[in-house]
Design a protein around this motif. Structure first.
Motif, PDB file in Angstrom:
ATOM      1  N   TRP A 166       0.810  -1.216   0.000  1.00 22.34           N
ATOM      2  CA  TRP A 166       0.000   0.000   0.000  1.00 22.34           C
ATOM      3  C   TRP A 166       0.844   1.267   0.000  1.00 22.34           C
ATOM      4  O   TRP A 166       0.316   2.357  -0.248  1.00 22.34           O
ATOM      5  N   SER A 167       2.137   1.131   0.294  1.00 23.29           N
ATOM      6  CA  SER A 167       3.043   2.283   0.220  1.00 23.29           C
ATOM      7  C   SER A 167       3.834   2.292  -1.084  1.00 23.29           C
ATOM      8  O   SER A 167       4.658   3.192  -1.291  1.00 23.29           O
ATOM      9  N   ASN A 168       3.573   1.311  -1.955  1.00 18.09           N
ATOM     10  CA  ASN A 168       4.281   1.208  -3.228  1.00 18.09           C
ATOM     11  C   ASN A 168       3.526   2.011  -4.296  1.00 18.09           C
ATOM     12  O   ASN A 168       2.383   1.692  -4.618  1.00 18.09           O
ATOM     13  N   PRO A 169       4.150   3.067  -4.863  1.00 16.00           N
ATOM     14  CA  PRO A 169       3.429   3.881  -5.863  1.00 16.00           C
ATOM     15  C   PRO A 169       3.045   3.089  -7.108  1.00 16.00           C
ATOM     16  O   PRO A 169       2.041   3.397  -7.753  1.00 16.00           O
ATOM     17  N   GLU A 170       3.814   2.052  -7.469  1.00 15.94           N
ATOM     18  CA  GLU A 170       3.464   1.231  -8.624  1.00 15.94           C
ATOM     19  C   GLU A 170       2.185   0.437  -8.375  1.00 15.94           C
ATOM     20  O   GLU A 170       1.379   0.252  -9.281  1.00 15.94           O
ATOM     21  N   PHE A 171       2.007  -0.040  -7.139  1.00 21.10           N
ATOM     22  CA  PHE A 171       0.775  -0.758  -6.808  1.00 21.10           C
ATOM     23  C   PHE A 171      -0.425   0.182  -6.896  1.00 21.10           C
ATOM     24  O   PHE A 171      -1.475  -0.194  -7.442  1.00 21.10           O
ATOM     25  N   ILE A 172      -0.289   1.392  -6.367  1.00 24.25           N
ATOM     26  CA  ILE A 172      -1.399   2.360  -6.410  1.00 24.25           C
ATOM     27  C   ILE A 172      -1.731   2.717  -7.851  1.00 24.25           C
ATOM     28  O   ILE A 172      -2.909   2.790  -8.238  1.00 24.25           O
ATOM     29  N   LEU A 173      -0.683   2.930  -8.676  1.00 19.80           N
ATOM     30  CA  LEU A 173      -0.915   3.234 -10.092  1.00 19.80           C
ATOM     31  C   LEU A 173      -1.585   2.056 -10.790  1.00 19.80           C
ATOM     32  O   LEU A 173      -2.527   2.236 -11.582  1.00 19.80           O
ATOM     33  N   GLY A 174      -1.115   0.830 -10.495  1.00 19.41           N
ATOM     34  CA  GLY A 174      -1.720  -0.356 -11.090  1.00 19.41           C
ATOM     35  C   GLY A 174      -3.170  -0.519 -10.694  1.00 19.41           C
ATOM     36  O   GLY A 174      -4.011  -0.915 -11.508  1.00 19.41           O
ATOM     37  N   LEU A 175      -3.488  -0.203  -9.435  1.00 21.16           N
ATOM     38  CA  LEU A 175      -4.870  -0.293  -8.960  1.00 21.16           C
ATOM     39  C   LEU A 175      -5.762   0.699  -9.699  1.00 21.16           C
ATOM     40  O   LEU A 175      -6.867   0.355 -10.153  1.00 21.16           O
ATOM     41  N   LYS A 176      -5.286   1.933  -9.861  1.00 15.95           N
ATOM     42  CA  LYS A 176      -6.064   2.952 -10.568  1.00 15.95           C
ATOM     43  C   LYS A 176      -6.289   2.550 -12.026  1.00 15.95           C
ATOM     44  O   LYS A 176      -7.409   2.658 -12.539  1.00 15.95           O
ATOM     45  N   ASN A 177      -5.214   2.113 -12.686  1.00 17.15           N
ATOM     46  CA  ASN A 177      -5.341   1.729 -14.098  1.00 17.15           C
ATOM     47  C   ASN A 177      -6.255   0.525 -14.278  1.00 17.15           C
ATOM     48  O   ASN A 177      -7.050   0.460 -15.229  1.00 17.15           O
ATOM     49  N   THR A 178      -6.139  -0.449 -13.375  1.00 16.31           N
ATOM     50  CA  THR A 178      -6.976  -1.649 -13.475  1.00 16.31           C
ATOM     51  C   THR A 178      -8.449  -1.303 -13.338  1.00 16.31           C
ATOM     52  O   THR A 178      -9.286  -1.755 -14.128  1.00 16.31           O
TER      53      THR A 178
END
Length: 322
Positions: free
Chosen positions: A80-92
Motif C-alpha cells: 500500500w506504500s508502493n506507488p506502482e501498486f497504487i498506479l496499477g490499482l487505478k489503471n486496473t
C-alpha cells in the motif's frame, strides 16, 4: 413448535445420504464424465492455494515453504506504500470499468441485432465473422494494431495525412492508448460475449411474440416487454460475473495477455495494471512473496465485489448467481 427428536433428525440424514448415493448410481456415467474436470480443478486450483503461505514469508526457493522465515504482514504494508501498486490499482479499475461500462451492453445489443436477421445464411456468416477475433492470439492482435496505428507508415496515420490532418502517436501517448486499448478489447470479445445472450434469446417462448403481434405491438414494444424481460436473469448473472473482474482476472477485460502485448514503456502510466504488476514483481524482480501478497489481495477484492454485486442484483432485480 416442538424440535424434531434426535432419532428423527438421524433418519432424515440417512434418507438424504441414501438419496444422494441413489442419484450417483443412477447417473454414474455423467459423474464419470465430470470426474476429469473435478480432478484437474483440485490439482490446478486448490492444491496451489497452499502457496499463499509465501505472502507471509520472506520466501526463497532455496529455503522452501518450511524453512523460509515468517514476516507477518510486511509485504501487505509495503504494497500500500508502493506507488506502482497504487498506479496499477487505478489503471486496473479505470480500464476494466470502461470495459464494463461500454463493453458489457454492446454484446447484448449485438445479440439483439443478430436475432432480428431473418436470412439464416447471412446470420451464420455474421456470427462466424464476429466470433473469429476471440480466437486470435493477443500477440497477433497487438501486432496488427501497432502496424495500423504506427506513426510514420501506419494506415490510419497515412489516411489522416491524406485528409490534411496531423499524424497521431496513438501508441506513444497515454490518453490515446487508453482509447485504443478499450476499443481493441471490445472488438476482440464482442462476438464471443454475445453467444450467451443469443442462447438466452432462443429460450423465449415464440407464442408471446405471436400474441403481441395480434394485440398490435410493434417491434420496439416486443423488445421492451418480451425480449428484455425474457433475458433479464441472464443479463443480471453475466453482469455479476463481469463486475467481479474489475480488479483483474481477465474475463475478456484488461487481462495480462492484453496489457503485456499492447503496452510499452512510453504508456506505462496507463498500461501498468495489477496483473502486470504481479508479473513484474514476482517474475522479473524475483520478489515472489510480494507478488503472492498482491495476488492474494486481488483475489480477496474480486471475491468481495462478487458477493456485493450478487446481493445488489438480488435486491434490485431478484436475480443472483447464488
Amino acid at each position: 413448535m416442538e424440535k424434531p427428536s434426535a432419532a428423527l433428525q438421524h433418519t432424515v440424514r440417512l434418507s438424504e445420504r441414501s438419496g444422494l448415493w441413489k442419484r450417483v448410481r443412477q447417473y454414474k456415467m455423467m459423474y464419470l464424465f465430470l470426474l476429469p474436470a473435478f480432478i484437474v480443478t483440485i490439482i490446478f486450483a486448490f492444491i496451489p492455494m497452499f502457496g499463499l503461505i509465501m505472502a507471509f514469508q520472506d520466501y526463497t526457493a532455496v529455503q522452501g515453504f518450511m524453512n523460509s522465515p515468517f514476516i507477518g504482514l510486511k509485504h501487505f504494508q509495503n504494497m500500500w506504500s508502493n506507488p506502482e501498486f497504487i498506479l496499477g490499482l487505478k489503471n486496473t479499475v479505470f480500464l476494466n470499468g470502461m470495459l464494463i461500462l461500454i463493453g458489457f451492453p454492446l454484446p447484448i445489443l449485438f445479440a439483439l441485432l443478430l436475432n432480428e436477421i431473418r436470412s439464416m445464411l447471412f446470420k451464420r456468416v455474421s456470427q462466424t465473422i464476429s466470433y473469429l477475433p476471440h480466437f486470435i492470439s493477443w500477440v497477433v492482435v497487438a501486432g496488427l494494431v501497432y502496424k495500423l496505428l504506427e506513426e510514420d507508415f501506419g494506415s490510419v496515420n497515412l489516411l489522416l495525412q491524406a485528409l490534411g490532418m496531423e499524424k497521431i502517436s496513438f501508441m506513444r501517448e497515454v490518453d490515446y492508448f487508453r482509447g485504443v486499448f478499450v476499443t481493441t478489447v471490445i472488438w476482440k470479445e464482442l462476438g464471443w460475449n454475445s453467444i450467451i445472450f443469443l442462447a438466452a434469446l432462443t429460450s423465449i417462448d415464440q407464442d408471446q411474440y405471436e400474441a403481441a403481434t395480434i394485440d398490435g405491438a410493434d417491434r420496439f414494444q416486443k423488445l421492451l416487454y418480451i425480449t428484455l424481460p425474457g433475458i433479464a436473469n441472464v443479463i443480471g448473472l453475466m453482469f455479476i460475473f463481469k463486475i467481479a473482474t474489475i480488479f483483474g482476472g481477465g474475463g475478456g477485460g484488461a487481462s495480462f495477455d492484453a496489457v503485456y502485448n499492447m503496452g510499452n514503456p512510453l504508456v506505462a502510466d496507463a498500461s501498468l495494471t495489477l496483473d502486470y504488476h504481479v508479473y513484474l514483481a514476482g517474475i522479473r524482480h524475483a520478489e515472489i512473496s510480494y507478488g503472492t501478497a498482491v495476488g492474494l489481495v486481488l483475489s480477496i477484492l474480486s471475491f468481495g465485489i462478487l458477493i456485493l454485486s450478487n446481493r445488489i442484483s438480488k435486491k434490485i432485480s431478484g436475480y443472483g448467481a447464488f
